[in-house]
Design a protein around this motif. Structure first.
Motif, PDB file in Angstrom:
ATOM      1  N   MET A   1     106.812 132.354  68.064  1.00 57.40           N
ATOM      2  CA  MET A   1     108.184 132.255  68.590  1.00 57.40           C
ATOM      3  C   MET A   1     109.152 133.233  67.933  1.00 57.40           C
ATOM      4  O   MET A   1     110.368 133.108  68.114  1.00 57.40           O
ATOM      5  N   LEU A   2     108.669 134.212  67.175  1.00 58.19           N
ATOM      6  CA  LEU A   2     109.587 135.065  66.424  1.00 58.19           C
ATOM      7  C   LEU A   2     110.319 136.018  67.356  1.00 58.19           C
ATOM      8  O   LEU A   2     109.703 136.730  68.148  1.00 58.19           O
ATOM      9  N   TYR A   3     111.641 136.043  67.228  1.00 60.09           N
ATOM     10  CA  TYR A   3     112.474 136.909  68.056  1.00 60.09           C
ATOM     11  C   TYR A   3     112.865 138.134  67.230  1.00 60.09           C
ATOM     12  O   TYR A   3     113.706 138.061  66.331  1.00 60.09           O
ATOM     13  N   VAL A   4     112.232 139.246  67.535  1.00 56.14           N
ATOM     14  CA  VAL A   4     112.448 140.492  66.794  1.00 56.14           C
ATOM     15  C   VAL A   4     112.545 141.632  67.798  1.00 56.14           C
ATOM     16  O   VAL A   4     111.639 141.825  68.613  1.00 56.14           O
ATOM     17  N   ARG A   5     113.601 142.395  67.727  1.00 54.74           N
ATOM     18  CA  ARG A   5     113.803 143.492  68.683  1.00 54.74           C
ATOM     19  C   ARG A   5     113.184 144.809  68.231  1.00 54.74           C
ATOM     20  O   ARG A   5     112.848 145.648  69.053  1.00 54.74           O
ATOM     21  N   GLY A   6     113.074 145.003  66.919  1.00 54.15           N
ATOM     22  CA  GLY A   6     112.657 146.304  66.413  1.00 54.15           C
ATOM     23  C   GLY A   6     113.852 147.096  65.912  1.00 54.15           C
ATOM     24  O   GLY A   6     114.953 146.559  65.744  1.00 54.15           O
TER      25      GLY A   6
ATOM     26  N   ARG B   1     119.817 143.701  64.839  1.00 51.99           N
ATOM     27  CA  ARG B   1     121.014 144.496  65.110  1.00 51.99           C
ATOM     28  C   ARG B   1     120.735 145.995  65.000  1.00 51.99           C
ATOM     29  O   ARG B   1     121.647 146.802  64.854  1.00 51.99           O
ATOM     30  N   GLY B   2     119.460 146.370  65.059  1.00 55.90           N
ATOM     31  CA  GLY B   2     119.088 147.779  65.055  1.00 55.90           C
ATOM     32  C   GLY B   2     118.591 148.291  63.727  1.00 55.90           C
ATOM     33  O   GLY B   2     117.889 149.290  63.667  1.00 55.90           O
ATOM     34  N   ASP B   3     118.956 147.606  62.636  1.00 53.85           N
ATOM     35  CA  ASP B   3     118.491 147.948  61.296  1.00 53.85           C
ATOM     36  C   ASP B   3     117.948 146.663  60.680  1.00 53.85           C
ATOM     37  O   ASP B   3     118.720 145.755  60.356  1.00 53.85           O
ATOM     38  N   ASN B   4     116.625 146.574  60.546  1.00 49.30           N
ATOM     39  CA  ASN B   4     116.055 145.293  60.120  1.00 49.30           C
ATOM     40  C   ASN B   4     115.590 145.270  58.669  1.00 49.30           C
ATOM     41  O   ASN B   4     114.835 144.386  58.277  1.00 49.30           O
ATOM     42  N   GLU B   5     116.056 146.205  57.828  1.00 52.89           N
ATOM     43  CA  GLU B   5     115.615 146.225  56.438  1.00 52.89           C
ATOM     44  C   GLU B   5     116.115 144.988  55.691  1.00 52.89           C
ATOM     45  O   GLU B   5     117.258 144.560  55.851  1.00 52.89           O
TER      46      GLU B   5
END
Length: 537
Positions: free
Chosen positions: A95-100, A177-181
């Motif tokens: 179920m993980l919601y991750v855009r990249g 939000r575009g930067d996932n660090e």
């Protein structure tokens, strides 16, 4: 039977297409799904994924594929679970919601995929999403897909975040939000409205089930697609088998393949579209030579460290935890919270293996259970584990036919670790992951390490461990890639090159793998495709 659109595959993309296209009451749609209804308690209760993912002893909502022998994994065959039900892999995933990352999509545009840069796809992510915290400039608040903060993450997961912070890794509240660090907790595709609070929000639950009563939508389950029909170079329909009976459904406008990165190329090849060398060896007449079909397979190779613990507030096999679990199940039924609502992989980290890198190159999934061979090997007691994968692998594999029989499984070859750069990053990422797991914040949980990695000191030692146990983290893409080069299968409008009335709409169109989990991007792709189809593009 005849419809305007025929969609093959009721997974994450197919559900979106069926819902969006039938918003126009004048448009008729038929959705074919090889699996079942995707609305059982096993799907709705998040923690029940442990019964579906292994594929044993029953293939519950799961194709449970295997790869060919992998030279990079000491000749082992890998495991490839894929959803087989309405909702597809969104019915059996974590179920993980991750855009990249922003750069992922900007790189697609740099390859000639106009309209697929971050700024262009962001509106479709937002259109899809109904975020628990509401919408803003980067998050959607009114879409069908409910995205939630975790209902009741375990304390050990919060201490994993603290352990990473002890290594001067920054905490991140939102990885989308575009930067996932950074390190933090994953957001999940889980209902947050009171009626279904705590249930899995699969693509079917979000998009399809609420509109099943539309008179212009026909959904046929247990319908195994065998091939495409044509009039010249135009796709006109789909043949399928339902209850042992051959059927044909015709498309007046378009056939839309949304069968996923492993099945969409297989169906094209069975229909005579692909590399002639791949088709001729199985006696399949070449209808249209398209060299890229089934090529460019990319997947996140994954390696796990695991520890036993005395903490029974984790998933495991034992009397104390079993008694607790009964209480958790009852509380989930009443409130939607408790350990039964867990995604298992509660803790997230996107990290750089070198400070010189522009952006993170590895991803961690911290799980509140001992994970061994995709939960196909169980251990008595309680524990925790952590996964590491390289976000942008260099290795490229293939999906080809094992035979001309449409009921035969495809030959899946991810070519894991065949590029030495992938192994180098995996070794660096594993060492970084182990540093976090050895940090003071997790000391009270560590009882013993499970796989003998405590003795691993040199890079050669780590290579031995990785090649012996690494496998997929379930993100195959790229086998019908979008682009403008000779190996592209679809154009930027997702139309199959050289064939009219046929598009591919699923994760297989990604030219390059995104830096994270692939479910949210797949639904974005379908949202954008539906928009283009409606506009007549």
């Amino acid at each position: 039977m005849q419809f305007d659109y025929v969609i093959v595959g009721g997974g994450s993309a197919g559900c979106v297409l069926a819902s969006r296209l039938t918003e126009d009451p004048a448009v008729t749609v038929c959705l074919l799904e090889a699996g079942g209804g995707g609305n059982s308690l096993l799907v709705r209760m998040p923690a029940a994924v442990v019964a579906m993912l292994p594929g044993k002893p029953f293939k519950l909502n799961n194709w449970a594929f295997e790869t060919v022998a992998q030279t990079g994994l000491n000749g082992r065959k890998g495991y490839q679970p894929r959803g087989k039900a309405l909702g597809g892999s969104s019915a059996i995933n974590a179920m993980l919601y991750v855009r990249g990352q922003r750069q992922d999509y900007d790189s697609w545009a740099d390859l000639g995929c106009d309209g697929w840069d971050w700024d262009s796809v962001l509106p479709f992510f937002k259109k899809s999403e109904n975020h628990e915290g509401g919408g803003d400039d980067l998050r959607g608040g009114n879409g069908p897909l409910q995205v939630s903060n975790q209902k009741e993450p375990r304390q050990i997961t919060r201490d994993f975040v603290e352990a990473a912070k002890q290594l001067q890794i920054r905490e991140t509240q939102d990885f989308n939000r575009g930067d996932n660090e950074g390190v933090g907790l994953y957001q999940v595709t889980q209902f947050h409205d009171p009626a279904k609070n705590g249930e899995r929000c699969s693509a079917a639950a979000a998009y399809l089930f609420p509109v099943l009563d539309r008179p212009n939508l026909t959904v046929i389950t247990h319908a195994h697609a065998n091939g495409l029909t044509f009039d010249g170079n135009r796709a006109t329909g789909v043949t399928y088998k339902e209850k042992r009976k051959e059927q044909t459904v015709n498309a007046k406008r378009e056939v839309l393949l949304s069968a996923g990165s492993l099945k969409s190329p297989q169906l094209l090849q069975l229909s005579g579209i692909g590399d002639p060398k791949d088709l001729e060896k199985h006696g399949i007449p070449v209808r249209h030579a398209l060299l890229g079909v089934g090529k460019n397979l990319q997947d996140h190779v994954d390696f796990t460290l695991a520890y036993k613990t005395r903490d029974t507030d984790t998933f495991g096999i034992g009397l104390v935890g079993g008694i607790k679990l009964l209480g958790h199940l009852n509380r989930w039924r009443k409130t939607g919270a408790s350990m039964a609502s867990t995604c298992f992989a509660e803790g997230a980290a996107f990290l750089k293996t070198s400070p010189d890198l522009e952006r993170p190159d590895v991803q961690l999934h911290f799980a509140i259970a001992m994970v061994d061979n995709h939960s196909r090997k169980l251990h008595y007691g309680y524990g925790f584990s952590c996964h590491v994968c390289k976000l942008r692998p260099e290795s490229r594999g293939t999906v080809t036919l094992n035979s001309a029989n449409p009921f035969d499984t495809p030959a899946i070859d991810p070519a894991f670790l065949t590029d030495p750069r992938d192994l180098d990053t995996m070794i660096k990422g594993t060492k970084l992951m182990r540093e976090i797991l050895q940090a003071p914040a997790l000391e009270k949980y560590r009882k013993s390490e499970m796989f003998g990695t405590d003795s691993a000191k040199t890079d050669a030692d780590w290579e031995q461990h990785i090649r012996a146990r690494a496998d997929t983290i379930y993100h195959p893409v790229g086998t019908c890639k979008m682009g403008i080069d000779d190996m592209a299968v679809v154009d930027p409008q997702l139309r199959v090159r050289g064939i009219e009335g046929l598009r591919v709409v699923d994760a297989s169109i990604m030219p390059n793998l995104i830096s994270g989990n692939t479910n949210a991007p797949t639904m974005m792709i379908a949202e954008k495709a539906a928009d283009m189809i409606k506009a007549g593009v």
